[in-house]
Scaffold this motif. Structure first.
Motif, short mmCIF file in Angstrom:
data_model
loop_
_atom_site.label_atom_id
_atom_site.label_comp_id
_atom_site.label_asym_id
_atom_site.label_seq_id
_atom_site.Cartn_x
_atom_site.Cartn_y
_atom_site.Cartn_z
N TYR A 48 0.84 -1.20 0.00
CA TYR A 48 0.00 0.00 0.00
C TYR A 48 0.87 1.24 0.00
O TYR A 48 1.87 1.31 0.73
CB TYR A 48 -0.90 -0.05 1.24
N TYR B 32 -15.42 -3.85 9.69
CA TYR B 32 -15.82 -3.09 8.51
C TYR B 32 -15.96 -4.14 7.40
O TYR B 32 -14.99 -4.82 7.07
CB TYR B 32 -14.75 -2.07 8.12
N LYS B 49 -20.92 -1.45 1.61
CA LYS B 49 -20.09 -1.63 2.80
C LYS B 49 -20.92 -1.39 4.05
O LYS B 49 -21.92 -0.65 4.03
CB LYS B 49 -18.89 -0.68 2.78
N ARG B 94 -12.23 -5.52 6.86
CA ARG B 94 -11.09 -4.75 7.33
C ARG B 94 -11.21 -4.69 8.84
O ARG B 94 -12.29 -4.43 9.37
CB ARG B 94 -11.09 -3.35 6.76
N ASP B 95 -10.14 -4.95 9.53
CA ASP B 95 -10.14 -4.97 10.98
C ASP B 95 -9.57 -3.65 11.49
O ASP B 95 -8.35 -3.49 11.53
CB ASP B 95 -9.31 -6.15 11.47
N ASP B 99 -5.37 -0.97 10.39
CA ASP B 99 -5.09 -1.12 8.97
C ASP B 99 -5.63 0.04 8.15
O ASP B 99 -6.56 0.72 8.56
CB ASP B 99 -5.71 -2.42 8.45
N SER B 100 -5.08 0.21 7.00
CA SER B 100 -5.57 1.25 6.11
C SER B 100 -6.91 0.83 5.54
O SER B 100 -7.30 -0.33 5.56
CB SER B 100 -4.58 1.49 4.98
N TRP B 101 -7.63 1.81 5.02
CA TRP B 101 -8.96 1.54 4.48
C TRP B 101 -8.94 0.46 3.41
O TRP B 101 -9.87 -0.29 3.27
CB TRP B 101 -9.53 2.83 3.88
N LYS B 103 -6.77 -2.05 2.96
CA LYS B 103 -6.15 -3.34 3.26
C LYS B 103 -7.25 -4.28 3.72
O LYS B 103 -7.65 -4.28 4.88
CB LYS B 103 -5.07 -3.19 4.33
N LEU B 104 -7.74 -5.05 2.80
CA LEU B 104 -8.88 -5.92 3.05
C LEU B 104 -8.47 -7.39 3.00
O LEU B 104 -7.56 -7.78 2.28
CB LEU B 104 -9.98 -5.67 2.02
N GLN B 105 -9.22 -8.19 3.77
CA GLN B 105 -9.09 -9.64 3.72
C GLN B 105 -10.30 -10.15 2.93
O GLN B 105 -11.43 -9.99 3.39
CB GLN B 105 -9.08 -10.22 5.12
#
Lengths: 111, 116
Positions: A48, B32, B49, B94-95, B99-101, B103-105
Motif C-alpha cells: 500500500y 468493517y 459496505k 477490514r479490521d 489497517d488502512s482503508w 487493506k482488506l481480507q
C-alpha cells in the motif's frame, strides 16, 4: 483517466526472468494498493502506498517482490527471478475516500 | 487476525428469484465489511459496505446486505435476480483501526449463475 489502468494485461515469463507490472491510478487518488489473486482464490493484499510513501508492504511474499511509486502517481510492481508460484493476476486499486477502484489486472504466467 | 468465509463456491438461481450469497466473518473488534463483484475480464467493483449504523445496507445494482453481529454474518441479497447478475462475488473485511482503508481480507469468492 476514467479508471485504473494496468499494463500489460497478459505477461508470460520464463522462470528466472524479471517482470515489471505497471499501474496508472485514477487521477488525484492518494492511496494505491497492490493485490495478488491466484486462480480460484480471493485477492490477497501485497502492499500500500499513500502518495509516494510505501506505508505497508507486509503482504509481499518474498524479497523478490518490490513496488515503487516514485512520484505519487504511477506505480510499478517488480518481481525478480520469477517462479512458477508467482503465476497469478496482479490487481491494482486506487482510493481517495475509502472505496477501492480496481483495475482489470495483469495476468502473469510463469513457465 | 481477521478473516471471512464464503461457504458456497457457487450459487444457482433462476431469473426473478431471490438471490442470497453468504458470508461469515471473524474479527477481533468491530468489523468493517464489504462486498465486491467481479465480472469476466473486468476489475472488481464495489457493491456496498457496512461500517456502523443500520444493519441493513443498500448498495449498487439493487443489492443489499444484512449485518448480523450475533451470527457474525454479512449475507448479500437481491430480491429479484437478473441474468446480468451472473458474476463472481467477494466478501471482504477490514479490521480497524490499525489497517488502512484499502487493506482488506477477501473471501474465496462465490460464483453466481442466474439462468433465464
Amino acid at each position: 483517466g476514467a479508471g485504473v489502468s494496468q499494463s500489460p494485461r497478459y505477461k508470460v515469463a520464463k522462470r528466472g526472468q524479471d517482470v515489471a507490472l505497471r499501474c496508472d491510478p485514477i487521477s488525484g487518488h492518494v492511496s494505491l494498493f497492490w493485490y495478488q489473486q491466484a486462480l480460484g482464490q480471493g485477492p490477497e493484499f501485497l502492499t500500500y502506498f499513500q502518495n509516494e510513501a510505501q506505508l505497508d508492504k507486509s503482504g509481499l511474499p518474498s524479497d523478490r517482490f518490490f513496488a515503487e511509486r516514485p512520484e505519487g502517481s504511477v506505480s510499478t510492481l517488480k518481481i525478480q527471478r520469477t517462479q512458477q508460484e508467482d503465476s497469478a493476476v496482479y490487481l491494482c486499486a486506487s482510493s481517495h475516500t475509502g472505496e477501492l477502484f480496481f483495475g482489470e489486472g495483469s495476468r502473469l504466467t510463469v513457465l | 487476525a481477521q478473516s471471512v468465509a464464503q461457504p458456497e463456491d457457487q450459487v444457482n438461481v433462476a431469473e426473478g428469484n431471490p438471490l442470497t450469497v453468504k458470508c461469515t466473518y471473524s474479527v477481533s473488534g468491530n468489523p468493517y465489511l464489504f462486498w465486491y463483484v467481479q465480472y469476466p475480464n473486468r476489475g472488481l467493483q464495489f457493491l456496498l459496505k457496512y461500517i456502523t449504523g443500520d444493519n441493513l445496507v443498500k448498495g449498487s445494482y439493487g443489492f443489499e446486505a444484512e449485518f448480523n453481529k450475533s451470527q457474525t454474518s454479512f449475507h448479500l441479497k437481491k430480491p429479484s435476480a437478473l441474468v446480468s447478475d451472473s458474476a463472481l462475488y467477494f466478501c471482504a473485511v477490514r479490521d480497524p483501526p490499525t489497517d488502512s482503508w484499502g487493506k482488506l481480507q477477501f473471501g474465496a469468492g462465490t460464483q453466481v449463475v442466474v439462468t433465464p
